[in-house]
Design a protein around this motif. Structure first.
Motif, PDB file in Angstrom:
ATOM      1  N   VAL A 739      -3.300   9.740  -6.950  1.00  0.00           N
ATOM      2  CA  VAL A 739      -2.677   9.834  -5.616  1.00  0.00           C
ATOM      3  C   VAL A 739      -1.503  10.816  -5.661  1.00  0.00           C
ATOM      4  N   GLN A 740      -0.709  10.743  -6.731  1.00  0.00           N
ATOM      5  CA  GLN A 740       0.432  11.667  -6.838  1.00  0.00           C
ATOM      6  C   GLN A 740      -0.029  13.119  -6.968  1.00  0.00           C
ATOM      7  N   TYR A 742      -2.828  14.293  -5.663  1.00  0.00           N
ATOM      8  CA  TYR A 742      -3.219  14.670  -4.304  1.00  0.00           C
ATOM      9  C   TYR A 742      -1.981  15.030  -3.474  1.00  0.00           C
ATOM     10  N   GLN A 743      -0.917  14.224  -3.576  1.00  0.00           N
ATOM     11  CA  GLN A 743       0.285  14.502  -2.804  1.00  0.00           C
ATOM     12  C   GLN A 743       0.942  15.810  -3.244  1.00  0.00           C
ATOM     13  N   LYS A 744       0.795  16.132  -4.551  1.00  0.00           N
ATOM     14  CA  LYS A 744       1.410  17.354  -5.057  1.00  0.00           C
ATOM     15  C   LYS A 744       0.678  18.602  -4.560  1.00  0.00           C
ATOM     16  N   TYR A 746      -1.795  18.639  -2.127  1.00  0.00           N
ATOM     17  CA  TYR A 746      -2.100  18.572  -0.701  1.00  0.00           C
ATOM     18  C   TYR A 746      -0.946  17.867  -0.005  1.00  0.00           C
ATOM     19  N   PRO A 747       0.210  18.496   0.094  1.00  0.00           N
ATOM     20  CA  PRO A 747       1.394  17.819   0.661  1.00  0.00           C
ATOM     21  C   PRO A 747       1.254  17.538   2.148  1.00  0.00           C
ATOM     22  N   ASP A 748       0.361  18.238   2.833  1.00  0.00           N
ATOM     23  CA  ASP A 748       0.206  18.055   4.285  1.00  0.00           C
ATOM     24  C   ASP A 748      -1.185  17.500   4.579  1.00  0.00           C
ATOM     25  N   PRO A 749      -1.362  16.172   4.462  1.00  0.00           N
ATOM     26  CA  PRO A 749      -2.684  15.588   4.740  1.00  0.00           C
ATOM     27  C   PRO A 749      -2.972  15.585   6.236  1.00  0.00           C
ATOM     28  N   GLU A 754      -2.272  10.517   7.113  1.00  0.00           N
ATOM     29  CA  GLU A 754      -0.823  10.283   7.119  1.00  0.00           C
ATOM     30  C   GLU A 754      -0.492   8.980   7.858  1.00  0.00           C
ATOM     31  N   ILE A 757      -1.290   6.111   5.589  1.00  0.00           N
ATOM     32  CA  ILE A 757      -0.270   5.971   4.531  1.00  0.00           C
ATOM     33  C   ILE A 757       0.928   5.202   5.050  1.00  0.00           C
ATOM     34  N   ASP A 763       4.278   4.052  -0.460  1.00  0.00           N
ATOM     35  CA  ASP A 763       5.388   4.111  -1.425  1.00  0.00           C
ATOM     36  C   ASP A 763       5.749   2.713  -1.925  1.00  0.00           C
TER      37      ASP A 763
END
Length: 969
Positions: A739-740, A742-744, A746-749, A754, A757, A763
């Motif tokens: 998941v981290q 992916y967030q790194k 693809y910061p703009d899902p 979003e 999430i 978090d």
């Protein structure tokens, strides 16, 4: 030719002759050494193959055992029989079978899938990986016997199909199990080339349809390289013995050596292929080294001879002796080399013999365990049928150990004689008995068996412990070796198991001694089962004698409820004394009041109303139907049940008319009445004691079995959960890392992701899930500690004296009582202070001591709770409950346990009756009055110790338990 030339020729020919002789002697000595070294390397190769063959056979045997265990599950058999009876309505049975097979699949990591078929070979249930239909049909073609299929490939993995028939109690086949086993372990064995150099390879295969089939061929080599191996194996396919074959090639360097080993009980084989030059490389290196050393020694000898002969040519004859001495030294060196070679061969042979011995010992232990399991489950052993049980035990023991005579001897009541109850003669296959020996005639033997527990005498004729049997027993029967062990029950020797070998000396092994000790334990179980049945018969006989006593006396014996509204029993003497039928008083209990003289009736009615709280004793007159008046002396006793409630009244009524008429008759009647009263009270007390002992024994035995069963049932799923938590933590860590990532990257899902999430609070989940797993880990550890305590406490039904850690028993009891000790809303809890001393292991009845600790600690908690609930809430935190446990060694053979509480305490009157049976200060339904009475018997009678109680009313109570380290029985 001058003398100088002659001298040169002599020196030259002497040196050449010495060199040639040295080389020839070395060649003749090295050749047999070379052959022996080659055979040694071949034996090492065959030994490596045998080791791997045993590993493969062990894997296949384990697969069969696991499959047999799955097929033998009782509950699964019942569901299968239910399904066979009505397949159309067997959905419930199929579901239950699926659940049971799922549990079995989880218990073993090697299982990949289980398929169960009914008696018509139709699918009922399957779990895990499915077996293709063609393979299913092929697997159960011979489903009446256990089968192991050739390896199959499913999903790029190798598996085995093990087929096992499912039999009912009548040995009829009711279904078939097809179990899919993972072959990872087997592939590891085949792929382990340790000790096979660089060219060594291991192959596993089978003979199928007159062809060789390899299960795990190397994928890195072309198929043509296996053709020499296949051809060599085809030549040996008719042989079931280990073979070693040399496959020739165009050059000696590329020749191959193939070792072949068939597997037992299955048409498989294992082979090792290695290059011939690499197999014999160590031998060749040793040979080259020896040759170089020999040449150097020969050249050195020749050079030395030249130097010696040059100044001494004229004295050649004298120096010939020196040359001969040097030749002898060289021969000595060669002999030492041959000796070293022989020692090496002997060491290799000894190692092979040690491996064979270990294999035989493992097989022997498996056979011992099988025999012990069959005897422990024998119907006669569990039913207490000693004659049948002893016949089965002696015969099985003789056949297992391969001895001539096995016998079971028991002491008489006075332990004066030892009598043989069963003797099995293996040679003639007969049983005999009725042999008796006197204990005092053989003091050394009985002293040894009492102190050593097991007596192993390979040569019993010369052993000082047994030689006193030589003239009367050993010589007439030809007995040479003896292996005897004591039979123990409740810490006391009750008999002896005797193993005897005739004609030849038998060297007893540790495995033999362990097996014989286990057989003695099974005999103890059979005797205890017999004693239990005899106790039940004795109780029934006691009840029958009580009824005979009541019906044979002249007085009227009666039993009623606490209020006299129902008559449970009245003896036949009632019809003679009252002149009324017993049936009438059963149907109309009030007719008893109507028969009392009017002048005495009111007094008797009042006395009967008080009988529930005190004894009843009255004299009154009755009026018989014919108008005759008789005097009656009637006395009743209230009887309490296990809860302390008065639920019945028993009494005895005597016709004392003649006593009233004459003083002499009065005295005789009173004497008779007192005697009858004593008999009745004694009968009641004996019956009460017997019932109390049996009830308590059954309760504690059931409690021990229940606690042990619960601990076992909880332990399996908890271990499963505890073991998987680590994997779950790793998996979750991997998912969070993913998941981290992916967030790194693809910061703009997308908006939908979003929003999700935010909804699930990703978090917070990432932070909290680790704490959640840690709390689950702590929870499973807590459950495992509780299960450990339950196992320790479940020793309640152990009958033998054992060495135990006393602190473990106390801690297990506190763990069981933890729920009553911990704080609750409105209750501050109880603090336990442990002051443990340095105690050795105590020789005692551990389960019974645990029962004593449970009784005392439970009473302490009750006393503290009484104080707590009698005070207001603000007062309780100022005076919290406290239990103090202190242990110490007070003498060489004595330890002391102090258990003190700050509860309500007790008065001196209550303390003086504390250990009386059925005495309790607790409300009806909460206490039986048996706990401390039984604790007193356990400490005083069972362990020959002391138990005392000091108490101050309103201050608290302290129990002092003193027991010996070695119980003095």
């Amino acid at each position: 030719m001058n003398s100088k030339q002659l001298q040169r020729l002599l020196i030259f020919y002497s040196a050449v002759g010495i060199f040639a002789i040295s080389i020839l002697v070395a060649i003749l000595s090295i050749f047999p050494l070379y052959q022996q070294l080659k055979k040694g390397e071949e034996r090492n190769l065959q030994s490596a193959l045998r080791t791997r063959t045993l590993a493969v056979e062990e894997f296949l045997s384990r697969a069969k055992d696991i499959t047999a265990q799955i097929a033998s599950r009782t509950q699964a058999k019942r569901e299968l029989e239910s399904y066979n009876l009505n397949p159309n309505a067997g959905n419930s049975a199929a579901a239950n079978l699926t659940r049971i097979l799922t549990d079995a699949l989880k218990e073993t990591e090697d299982l990949a899938g289980i398929t169960r078929l009914d008696q018509n070979n139709q699918l009922i249930a399957k779990v895990g990986l499915s077996i293709p239909n063609p393979l299913q049909k092929l697997s159960f073609q011979d489903s009446k016997n256990n089968q192991i299929s050739h390896p199959i490939r499913l999903n790029d993995h190798s598996y085995l199909i093990v087929t096992t028939p499912i039999l009912n109690s009548k040995k009829q086949q009711i279904g078939t199990d097809l179990v899919l086993f993972k072959m990872d372990r087997l592939e590891e064995i085949i792929a382990d080339y340790t000790g096979l150099s660089q060219t060594g390879e291991i192959f596993l295969g089978a003979f199928q349809d007159e062809q060789i089939k390899l299960f795990f061929p190397s994928i890195n080599q072309p198929k043509t390289l296996y053709e020499p191996l296949i051809k060599a194996l085809e030549k040996n396919r008719m042989s079931q013995e280990s073979r070693l074959t040399v496959v020739p090639a165009k050059s000696w360097i590329h020749s191959q050596v193939i070792a072949f080993e068939p597997l037992s009980k299955i048409n498989w084989w294992l082979a090792i292929k290695i290059e011939r030059n690499e197999l014999y490389a160590p031998v060749n290196r040793q040979l080259i080294t020896i040759g170089i050393v020999t040449i150097i020694l020969s050249l050195t000898g020749a050079s030395g001879m030249i130097l010696l002969l040059r100044p001494l040519a004229g004295r050649a004859i004298i120096k010939a002796d020196e040359l001969e001495k040097q030749l002898q030294e060289k021969n000595l060196t060669l002999r030492e080399l041959n000796y070293t070679q022989e020692q090496l061969l002997l060491e290799i042979r000894d190692r092979k013999q040690a491996e064979t011995k270990l294999q035989k010992r493992a097989e022997q232990l498996r056979n011992h365990n099988t025999v012990l399991m069959e005897l422990a489950q024998h119907r006669a052993v569990n039913k207490g049928d000693l004659l049948t049980a002893f016949r089965a035990i002696t015969e099985a023991t003789a056949k297992m150990l391969g001895v001539e005579r096995v016998s079971i001897w028991l002491y008489d009541d006075s332990k004066t004689y030892l009598q043989c109850l069963n003797l099995y003669h293996k040679k003639i296959d007969q049983h005999s008995a009725e042999v008796k020996i006197r204990v005092r005639d053989y003091p050394a033997y009985f002293q040894a068996i009492s102190s050593q527990d097991i007596l192993a005498a390979p040569d019993a004729r010369t052993d000082p412990r047994t030689e006193e049997f030589l003239e009367d027993y050993f010589n007439p029967l030809g007995i040479v070796s003896l292996l005897d062990t004591a039979i123990w029950i409740s810490g006391e020797i009750v008999g002896i198991l005797c193993i005897e070998q005739c004609e030849t000396i038998q060297n007893w092994t540790p495995e033999d001694e362990i097996f014989v000790r286990s057989i003695a334990n099974i005999i103890s179980l059979a005797i205890e089962a017999r004693n239990h049945q005899q106790a039940e018969l004795a109780l029934k006989e006691s009840e029958r004698m009580f009824r005979q006593l009541a019906e044979s006396i002249d007085s009227v014996f009666w039993i009623s409820d606490a209020h006299g509204e129902k008559i449970y029993y009245v003896s036949p003497a009632y019809e003679r004394v009252w002149g009324r039928s017993c049936r009438q008083i059963y149907q109309q209990p009030q007719c008893f009041i109507e028969s009392i003289h009017p002048e005495d009736r009111e007094r008797i009615i009042f006395a009967l109303t008080q009988i529930a709280s005190a004894e009843y004793e009255e004299e009154y007159r009755i009026v018989k139907p014919n108008g005759e008046i008789r005097w009656i002396y009637d006395r009743g006793f209230p009887i309490a049940n296990d809860q302390g409630e008065i639920d019945r009244v028993t009494g005895i009524a005597t016709d004392i008319t003649e006593r009233k008429q004459a003083e002499t008759a009065l005295r005789q009647s009173e004497a008779q009445l007192r005697e009858q009263k004593q008999q009745l009270q004694q009968a009641f007390k004996e019956l009460q004691r017997t019932q109390t002992r049996m009830i308590q024994s059954e309760k504690m035995s059931s409690l021990g079995q229940m606690v042990a069963g619960i601990a076992h049932e909880i332990n399996n799923p908890v271990n499963f959960i505890h073991g998987n938590l680590l994997h779950a933590e790793n998996y979750i860590e991997d998912l969070l890392n993913l998941v981290q990532l992916y967030q790194k990257y693809y910061p703009d899902p997308p908006p939908e992701i979003e929003a999700e999430i935010e909804t699930i609070e990703l978090d917070f989940i990432q932070e909290d899930i680790k704490k959640l797993l840690q709390s689950m880990q702590v929870g499973t550890e807590r459950i495992r500690e509780i299960v450990k305590s339950l196992r320790i406490f479940s020793r309640l039904d152990e009958a033998e004296i054992k060495e135990v850690n006393l602190h473990e028993g106390i801690d297990s009891t506190l763990m069981i009582l933890h729920n009553r000790l911990k704080a609750k809303p409105g209750y501050p809890g109880i603090e336990v202070i442990k002051e443990y001393g340095q105690l050795p292991r105590i020789n005692c009845y551990s389960g019974q001591l645990n029962q004593v600790f449970m009784n005392i600690l439970s009473n302490a908690i009750d006393a503290i709770e009484d104080v707590h609930y009698s005070k207001s809430l603000p007062e309780n935190p100022c005076n919290p409950g406290c239990i103090r446990i202190k242990t110490e060694r007070i003498a060489d053979n004595w330890v002391q346990i102090l258990i003190a509480d700050n509860g309500s305490g007790m008065s001196e009157e209550v303390r003086s009756r504390l250990f009386d049976p059925f005495f309790t200060t607790k409300p009806i339904g909460k206490g039986t009055g048996l706990g401390l009475s039984i604790s007193y018997q356990i400490v005083i009678e069972k362990h020959k110790g002391q138990i005392e109680c000091d108490s101050i009313l309103g201050k608290g109570t302290q129990f002092r338990i003193i027991i010996p380290i070695q119980t003095l029985l």
